[in-house]
Design a protein around this motif. Structure first.
Motif, PDB file in Angstrom:
ATOM      1  N   GLN A 118     -16.858   3.740 -31.950  1.00  8.89           N
ATOM      2  CA  GLN A 118     -15.845   2.693 -31.872  1.00  8.89           C
ATOM      3  C   GLN A 118     -16.451   1.402 -31.335  1.00  8.89           C
ATOM      4  O   GLN A 118     -16.163   0.302 -31.840  1.00  8.89           O
ATOM      5  N   ARG A 121     -18.514  -0.386 -34.012  1.00 11.44           N
ATOM      6  CA  ARG A 121     -17.672  -1.107 -34.984  1.00 11.44           C
ATOM      7  C   ARG A 121     -17.124  -2.402 -34.374  1.00 11.44           C
ATOM      8  O   ARG A 121     -17.095  -3.447 -35.030  1.00 11.44           O
ATOM      9  N   GLU A 122     -16.683  -2.337 -33.121  1.00 16.55           N
ATOM     10  CA  GLU A 122     -16.172  -3.541 -32.460  1.00 16.55           C
ATOM     11  C   GLU A 122     -17.279  -4.584 -32.319  1.00 16.55           C
ATOM     12  O   GLU A 122     -17.056  -5.785 -32.535  1.00 16.55           O
TER      13      GLU A 122
END
Length: 428
Positions: A118, A121-122
């Protein structure tokens, strides 16, 4: 019919206006992402550049005093020259301590369980504008395998990934592709790998890539940033390295971190007093002449350490490479080892783990110029002491002169030596 035509015109006008607004919003969002990525990188690099400039100015003043004093000492020996040299060295040590204290204040962390995929991706969303909106764009290929979470500060971890992406991008002047891979290395460890298509590093360049004092005319602050980034990862109990791609051109930044174990509820962190040194089967007792192995990739530091300890009556051998050190340890019995914390192939903490398995009763100490507050507790439990550079030879001699591995070890710390088990709010 006129009403229908007017309605059609109004509908077309509304849709055109909506499409224009959507396009404008998308453009503004893209610009925002680009600016976020640029700000995240440049704010840190500018701060590091200013810090480095101020520190370099102060250090140059100190070094100038040292050189002049040495010149006078070469012409005529006087005790006051030696006293002045010692005082200047102390001042340099105080400057380094202030810089490290600044680093502690700057990096007040709030560790949480951070999902690696996560965060990747951020971070990519933050950096995408800086990567793709260039004359020679760089595109990112994700190869994520859901390795789990790590215990880290979420904002700092995101910043780390953004800056490694942009550092990798800067190696590809003609553009190309980056490949970001996450994998579970073992039940206890995971890796994050950012691979570029730039030129391979020369062996000398690779060995000094994380040297904060390295001078690089193309990117003068890159090595300083990478040194700070490596220290950040080490605070989380991991390691940041760089390596060439085995087949073809290209290189990669590799972040290796301990995985958060899947458990519910989360186990509480043990208090610092529960951290103990590895058990030994019997008290350590040595002969009058102690065999000591010094492991440091800096040749001058290793030689001077060996010379000073030799004058104190110890039998000292030197290894400039952890692999060589392990071979020497297997071939001969040593009573103690002094290990540099940061070495290219293997950190001093990793080497300590290997040596502790081979010789549970040996005295092991880390010798480092880094601030070890906040160092991973499992690492600290591997060694008997941590000595800060510039080292206090008297404290080191007291440590090596121990004849009993019992409770007296707790009394070996001094102003120059960090305790083996610091408190929970300490910082590396």
């Amino acid at each position: 019919e006129e009403g229908e035509l007017a309605g059609a015109i109004q509908t077309f006008t509304d849709r055109t206006e909506s499409a224009n607004k959507t396009k404008a919003l998308e453009s503004a969002y893209g610009e925002l992402r680009r600016l976020q990525g640029r700000l995240l990188q440049r704010t840190r690099q500018q701060a590091l550049g200013q810090l480095a400039g101020g520190a370099a100015h102060a250090l140059n003043n100190f070094l100038n005093v040292l050189r002049l004093r040495i010149t006078l000492l070469q012409r005529e020996y006087k005790p006051e020259h030696l006293d002045a040299l010692d005082k200047t060295v102390q001042q340099i040590g105080e400057l380094v301590a202030r810089l490290q204290e600044f680093n502690v204040q700057r990096t007040e962390e709030r560790p949480v369980d951070v999902k690696v995929d996560q965060t990747v991706r951020e971070s990519l969303e933050l950096a995408r504008g800086e990567l793709e909106q260039r004359e020679h764009p760089v595109y990112v290929e994700l190869d994520l395998h859901d390795p789990g979470a790590v215990r880290a500060d979420a904002a700092f971890f995101r910043e780390l990934v953004v800056n490694l992406l942009l550092a990798a991008r800067d190696r590809m002047e003609e553009g190309g592709h980056l490949k970001v891979t996450t994998r579970e290395e073992s039940p206890s460890w995971l890796t994050l790998r950012i691979q570029d298509q730039g030129p391979s590093y020369a062996s000398e360049e690779l060995s000094h890539l994380f040297d904060p004092l390295r001078r690089d005319p193309g990117a003068p602050q890159l090595s300083l940033y990478l040194a700070v980034a490596r220290a950040q990862v080490q605070r989380w109990g991991g390691e940041l390295t760089a390596e060439n791609v085995s087949s073809g051109s290209g290189a990669a930044f590799v972040v290796r971190l301990p995985r958060v174990r899947a458990q519910s509820p989360r186990e509480p962190t043990p208090p610092p007093e529960s951290v103990t040194r590895p058990p030994v089967s019997a008290p350590r007792r040595f002969q009058q002449t102690r065999r000591v192995l010094v492991v440091d990739d800096d040749l001058d530091n290793a030689r001077m350490m060996a010379e000073v300890l030799g004058e104190e009556g110890y039998e000292v051998q030197v290894a400039h490479d952890p692999t060589v050190a392990l071979g020497m340890w297997d071939r001969r019995r040593y009573d103690a080892a002094l290990l540099d914390a940061v070495m290219p192939e293997m950190s001093g903490w990793e080497l300590a783990r290997e040596l502790r398995e081979k010789s549970p009763q040996a005295l092991l100490a880390i010798v480092t110029g880094m601030d070890v507050r906040g160092q991973n507790r499992a690492n600290l439990a591997l060694v008997d002491a941590v000595f800060r550079k510039p080292i206090d030879v008297g404290a080191l001699d007291d440590f090596l002169a121990q004849t009993d591995g019992g409770e007296d070890e707790e009394d070996t710390s001094s102003d120059e030596e960090a305790p083996a088990s610091p408190g929970p709010d300490s910082q590396h």
